[in-house]
Design an enzyme around this catalytic site. Structure first.
Site, PDB file in Angstrom:
ATOM      1  N   ARG A  28     -11.035   7.808  11.739  1.00  0.00           N
ATOM      2  CA  ARG A  28     -10.404   7.222  10.568  1.00  0.00           C
ATOM      3  C   ARG A  28      -9.197   8.048  10.191  1.00  0.00           C
ATOM      4  O   ARG A  28      -8.951   9.095  10.737  1.00  0.00           O
ATOM      5  CB  ARG A  28     -11.385   7.177   9.383  1.00  0.00           C
ATOM      6  CG  ARG A  28     -12.224   5.909   9.257  1.00  0.00           C
ATOM      7  CD  ARG A  28     -11.474   4.604   9.085  1.00  0.00           C
ATOM      8  NE  ARG A  28     -10.514   4.552   7.997  1.00  0.00           N
ATOM      9  CZ  ARG A  28     -10.754   4.078   6.787  1.00  0.00           C
ATOM     10  NH1 ARG A  28     -11.943   3.634   6.474  1.00  0.00           N
ATOM     11  NH2 ARG A  28      -9.807   4.029   5.881  1.00  0.00           N
ATOM     12  N   GLY A  29      -8.484   7.551   9.200  1.00  0.00           N
ATOM     13  CA  GLY A  29      -7.274   8.239   8.781  1.00  0.00           C
ATOM     14  C   GLY A  29      -6.053   7.421   9.166  1.00  0.00           C
ATOM     15  O   GLY A  29      -6.126   6.509   9.993  1.00  0.00           O
ATOM     16  N   ASN A  30      -4.906   7.735   8.547  1.00  0.00           N
ATOM     17  CA  ASN A  30      -3.691   7.008   8.878  1.00  0.00           C
ATOM     18  C   ASN A  30      -3.183   7.411  10.259  1.00  0.00           C
ATOM     19  O   ASN A  30      -3.765   8.277  10.928  1.00  0.00           O
ATOM     20  CB  ASN A  30      -2.620   7.223   7.796  1.00  0.00           C
ATOM     21  CG  ASN A  30      -2.306   8.705   7.588  1.00  0.00           C
ATOM     22  OD1 ASN A  30      -2.334   9.494   8.522  1.00  0.00           O
ATOM     23  ND2 ASN A  30      -2.008   9.079   6.350  1.00  0.00           N
ATOM     24  N   VAL A  31      -2.117   6.791  10.698  1.00  0.00           N
ATOM     25  CA  VAL A  31      -1.593   7.017  12.044  1.00  0.00           C
ATOM     26  C   VAL A  31      -1.281   8.492  12.277  1.00  0.00           C
ATOM     27  O   VAL A  31      -1.660   9.075  13.301  1.00  0.00           O
ATOM     28  CB  VAL A  31      -0.326   6.163  12.278  1.00  0.00           C
ATOM     29  CG1 VAL A  31       0.335   6.536  13.600  1.00  0.00           C
ATOM     30  CG2 VAL A  31      -0.679   4.680  12.267  1.00  0.00           C
ATOM     31  N   THR A  62     -10.843   5.867  18.387  1.00  0.00           N
ATOM     32  CA  THR A  62     -10.304   4.579  17.967  1.00  0.00           C
ATOM     33  C   THR A  62     -11.057   4.110  16.727  1.00  0.00           C
ATOM     34  O   THR A  62     -12.226   4.436  16.548  1.00  0.00           O
ATOM     35  CB  THR A  62     -10.409   3.510  19.074  1.00  0.00           C
ATOM     36  OG1 THR A  62      -9.961   2.250  18.547  1.00  0.00           O
ATOM     37  CG2 THR A  62     -11.842   3.339  19.554  1.00  0.00           C
ATOM     38  N   SER A  85     -11.265   0.868  16.182  1.00  0.00           N
ATOM     39  CA  SER A  85     -11.470  -0.543  16.493  1.00  0.00           C
ATOM     40  C   SER A  85     -12.553  -0.756  17.546  1.00  0.00           C
ATOM     41  O   SER A  85     -12.505  -0.163  18.634  1.00  0.00           O
ATOM     42  CB  SER A  85     -10.141  -1.137  16.991  1.00  0.00           C
ATOM     43  OG  SER A  85     -10.335  -2.278  17.764  1.00  0.00           O
ATOM     44  N   LEU A  86     -13.518  -1.621  17.243  1.00  0.00           N
ATOM     45  CA  LEU A  86     -14.537  -1.974  18.240  1.00  0.00           C
ATOM     46  C   LEU A  86     -13.908  -2.672  19.439  1.00  0.00           C
ATOM     47  O   LEU A  86     -14.349  -2.491  20.573  1.00  0.00           O
ATOM     48  CB  LEU A  86     -15.583  -2.891  17.608  1.00  0.00           C
ATOM     49  CG  LEU A  86     -16.570  -2.235  16.647  1.00  0.00           C
ATOM     50  CD1 LEU A  86     -17.414  -3.293  15.950  1.00  0.00           C
ATOM     51  CD2 LEU A  86     -17.480  -1.268  17.385  1.00  0.00           C
ATOM     52  N   ARG A  87     -12.885  -3.489  19.182  1.00  0.00           N
ATOM     53  CA  ARG A  87     -12.186  -4.171  20.270  1.00  0.00           C
ATOM     54  C   ARG A  87     -11.597  -3.164  21.257  1.00  0.00           C
ATOM     55  O   ARG A  87     -11.742  -3.299  22.478  1.00  0.00           O
ATOM     56  CB  ARG A  87     -11.067  -5.058  19.679  1.00  0.00           C
ATOM     57  CG  ARG A  87     -10.122  -5.653  20.719  1.00  0.00           C
ATOM     58  CD  ARG A  87      -8.920  -6.304  20.037  1.00  0.00           C
ATOM     59  NE  ARG A  87      -8.211  -5.368  19.172  1.00  0.00           N
ATOM     60  CZ  ARG A  87      -7.335  -4.472  19.594  1.00  0.00           C
ATOM     61  NH1 ARG A  87      -7.065  -4.358  20.884  1.00  0.00           N
ATOM     62  NH2 ARG A  87      -6.733  -3.662  18.743  1.00  0.00           N
ATOM     63  N   ARG A  88     -10.938  -2.145  20.731  1.00  0.00           N
ATOM     64  CA  ARG A  88     -10.375  -1.119  21.604  1.00  0.00           C
ATOM     65  C   ARG A  88     -11.473  -0.320  22.286  1.00  0.00           C
ATOM     66  O   ARG A  88     -11.386   0.007  23.468  1.00  0.00           O
ATOM     67  CB  ARG A  88      -9.474  -0.175  20.794  1.00  0.00           C
ATOM     68  CG  ARG A  88      -8.175  -0.804  20.338  1.00  0.00           C
ATOM     69  CD  ARG A  88      -7.415   0.105  19.391  1.00  0.00           C
ATOM     70  NE  ARG A  88      -6.165  -0.488  18.947  1.00  0.00           N
ATOM     71  CZ  ARG A  88      -5.575  -0.238  17.787  1.00  0.00           C
ATOM     72  NH1 ARG A  88      -6.151   0.597  16.926  1.00  0.00           N
ATOM     73  NH2 ARG A  88      -4.440  -0.817  17.466  1.00  0.00           N
ATOM     74  N   LYS A  92      -2.384  -8.400  10.434  1.00  0.00           N
ATOM     75  CA  LYS A  92      -3.790  -8.361  10.851  1.00  0.00           C
ATOM     76  C   LYS A  92      -4.713  -7.874   9.726  1.00  0.00           C
ATOM     77  O   LYS A  92      -5.926  -7.981   9.841  1.00  0.00           O
ATOM     78  CB  LYS A  92      -3.969  -7.501  12.101  1.00  0.00           C
ATOM     79  CG  LYS A  92      -3.640  -6.034  11.958  1.00  0.00           C
ATOM     80  CD  LYS A  92      -3.874  -5.323  13.291  1.00  0.00           C
ATOM     81  CE  LYS A  92      -3.641  -3.829  13.176  1.00  0.00           C
ATOM     82  NZ  LYS A  92      -3.894  -3.129  14.448  1.00  0.00           N
ATOM     83  N   ASP A  93      -4.139  -7.365   8.623  1.00  0.00           N
ATOM     84  CA  ASP A  93      -4.954  -6.966   7.470  1.00  0.00           C
ATOM     85  C   ASP A  93      -5.261  -8.136   6.540  1.00  0.00           C
ATOM     86  O   ASP A  93      -6.080  -8.007   5.630  1.00  0.00           O
ATOM     87  CB  ASP A  93      -4.239  -5.878   6.657  1.00  0.00           C
ATOM     88  CG  ASP A  93      -4.202  -4.536   7.369  1.00  0.00           C
ATOM     89  OD1 ASP A  93      -5.032  -4.330   8.270  1.00  0.00           O
ATOM     90  OD2 ASP A  93      -3.345  -3.707   7.027  1.00  0.00           O
ATOM     91  N   CYS A 152     -13.989  -7.845  11.766  1.00  0.00           N
ATOM     92  CA  CYS A 152     -13.979  -6.475  12.278  1.00  0.00           C
ATOM     93  C   CYS A 152     -15.230  -6.139  13.086  1.00  0.00           C
ATOM     94  O   CYS A 152     -15.221  -5.215  13.882  1.00  0.00           O
ATOM     95  CB  CYS A 152     -13.831  -5.493  11.116  1.00  0.00           C
ATOM     96  SG  CYS A 152     -12.235  -5.594  10.285  1.00  0.00           S
ATOM     97  N   ARG A 193       0.852  -1.182   0.000  1.00  0.00           N
ATOM     98  CA  ARG A 193       0.000   0.000   0.000  1.00  0.00           C
ATOM     99  C   ARG A 193       0.892   1.237   0.000  1.00  0.00           C
ATOM    100  O   ARG A 193       2.074   1.168   0.340  1.00  0.00           O
ATOM    101  CB  ARG A 193      -0.874   0.037   1.257  1.00  0.00           C
ATOM    102  CG  ARG A 193      -1.979  -0.975   1.309  1.00  0.00           C
ATOM    103  CD  ARG A 193      -2.672  -0.903   2.669  1.00  0.00           C
ATOM    104  NE  ARG A 193      -3.263   0.410   2.900  1.00  0.00           N
ATOM    105  CZ  ARG A 193      -3.473   0.944   4.105  1.00  0.00           C
ATOM    106  NH1 ARG A 193      -3.105   0.296   5.186  1.00  0.00           N
ATOM    107  NH2 ARG A 193      -4.039   2.119   4.219  1.00  0.00           N
ATOM    108  N   ARG A 234      -4.435  10.631  12.761  1.00  0.00           N
ATOM    109  CA  ARG A 234      -5.080  10.440  14.062  1.00  0.00           C
ATOM    110  C   ARG A 234      -4.339  11.189  15.164  1.00  0.00           C
ATOM    111  O   ARG A 234      -4.960  11.794  16.039  1.00  0.00           O
ATOM    112  CB  ARG A 234      -5.165   8.944  14.388  1.00  0.00           C
ATOM    113  CG  ARG A 234      -6.048   8.185  13.416  1.00  0.00           C
ATOM    114  CD  ARG A 234      -6.135   6.723  13.781  1.00  0.00           C
ATOM    115  NE  ARG A 234      -6.486   5.913  12.604  1.00  0.00           N
ATOM    116  CZ  ARG A 234      -6.699   4.618  12.623  1.00  0.00           C
ATOM    117  NH1 ARG A 234      -6.607   3.955  13.760  1.00  0.00           N
ATOM    118  NH2 ARG A 234      -7.004   3.962  11.531  1.00  0.00           N
TER     119      ARG A 234
END
Length: 319
Positions: A150-153, A128, A130-133, A84-85, A243, A13, A156
């Site tokens: 959303r968005g890259n690191v 976040t 992530s639902l997990r987080r 994880k992707d 997800c 990517r 955020r």
């Protein structure tokens, strides 16, 4: 093994983190194969184009599908991904040929004021993707407001610096690989804040019949990391998390070489939490993952999944 002078094409990517991970993998490969020449080719994926929050997308492989298609079609020789992707049902034509040494799998907290999670003011907005987080945050701090981001690191982190969010939770590995480790305020224990299966690991994918490339990639394989992620992926494959179902799992290698797999599943309101852990030999990693999955299912993990459908719709309204 000798590598020919022909250029080896590598797919990834185009995000800064994806490219950084690819360069890490190539740096390791160059140490083993100093004569090899690599050409990095960036490929746009569905996840790069579709800007909806990740939990709203009911599609697998949104960050890897197009890249792996390029591998299958022979446009590139191999691809570098965040493990994880990669969905558990990878194409039969492809193989995860190499798992290099894994980075720390922990989640971390980032905020401008240097406050740990317990120190954030009531009503603080924490972002976040992530639902997990999200559910783990709400369980530990029910008085804060957890919202999708959303968005890259880098984006955020900028949203925290700009005051749009009071804090954000991210993977430590991503920040470290981007040279942004200094923004981390708190590292969560993998036992108290269970990561996503495969978090911190890089996976290198190539064609299953490409023996030459497989042999080359195996030169930077890390056996310990491979065993850990094998256990984690076997678990999620059997439970069929995805997800939309927050499942945390992390395998930890002990000093005697055995691995312990920890897993945690939450109900949609955070009131119920099913945990399981077990230790086995690294050579039984897949069996270990399936064994923990069976335990979770027996304790009602799949019934919990049903309750998440409505919760996802509600959280989607916040996005």
């Amino acid at each position: 093994m000798k590598i020919s002078s022909s250029i080896i094409k590598v797919g990834t990517r185009g995000s800064r983190l994806a490219v950084a991970q690819t360069e890490l993998a190539l740096a390791a490969l160059r140490k083993v194969h100093p004569r090899a020449e690599f050409q990095v080719m960036t490929i746009k994926t569905t996840g790069d184009i579709d800007r909806r929050p990740l939990f709203t997308m009911d599609e697998k492989g949104i960050f890897e599908k197009e890249v792996n298609e390029a591998v299958k079609n022979g446009e590139v020789d191999f691809a570098v991904h965040s493990l994880k992707d990669i969905p558990s049902d990878l194409s039969d034509e492809l193989i995860v040929a190499c798992i290099p040494r894994r980075a720390k799998p922990n989640d971390v907290l980032v905020n401008e004021k240097g406050q740990k999670l317990k120190e954030l003011a009531a009503g603080s907005i924490v972002g976040t993707s992530s639902l997990r987080r999200a559910v783990q945050l709400m369980k530990q701090r029910p008085d804060i407001s957890v919202k999708p981001i959303r968005g890259n690191v880098e984006t955020r982190v900028k949203k925290v610096i700009g005051g749009e969010f009071d804090a954000v939770v991210l993977a430590e590995a991503g920040l470290t690989r981007l040279g942004m480790k200094d923004v981390i305020v708190e590292r969560f224990s993998v036992r108290d804040f269970v990561p996503a299966p495969g978090q911190g690991a890089i996976a290198i994918v190539c064609r299953r019949n490409d023996e030459k490339t497989i042999k080359m990639l195996r030169g930077i394989e890390d056996a310990k990391s491979r065993a850990e992620v094998t256990a984690e992926r076997a678990l999620i494959e059997k439970v069929e998390g995805g997800c939309r179902f927050p499942l945390g799992a992390v395998a930890v290698t002990k000093q005697d070489g055995r691995i312990t797999l920890y897993a945690s599943v939450f109900s949609a309101d955070g009131s119920k939490n099913i945990k399981a852990s077990k230790t086995d030999s690294a050579k039984n990693a897949e069996k270990l993952g399936k064994s923990i999955a069976t335990l979770l299912i027996k304790k009602g993990a799949q019934e919990m999944a049903e309750g998440w459908r409505k919760a996802v719709e509600e959280w989607n309204k916040k996005a």
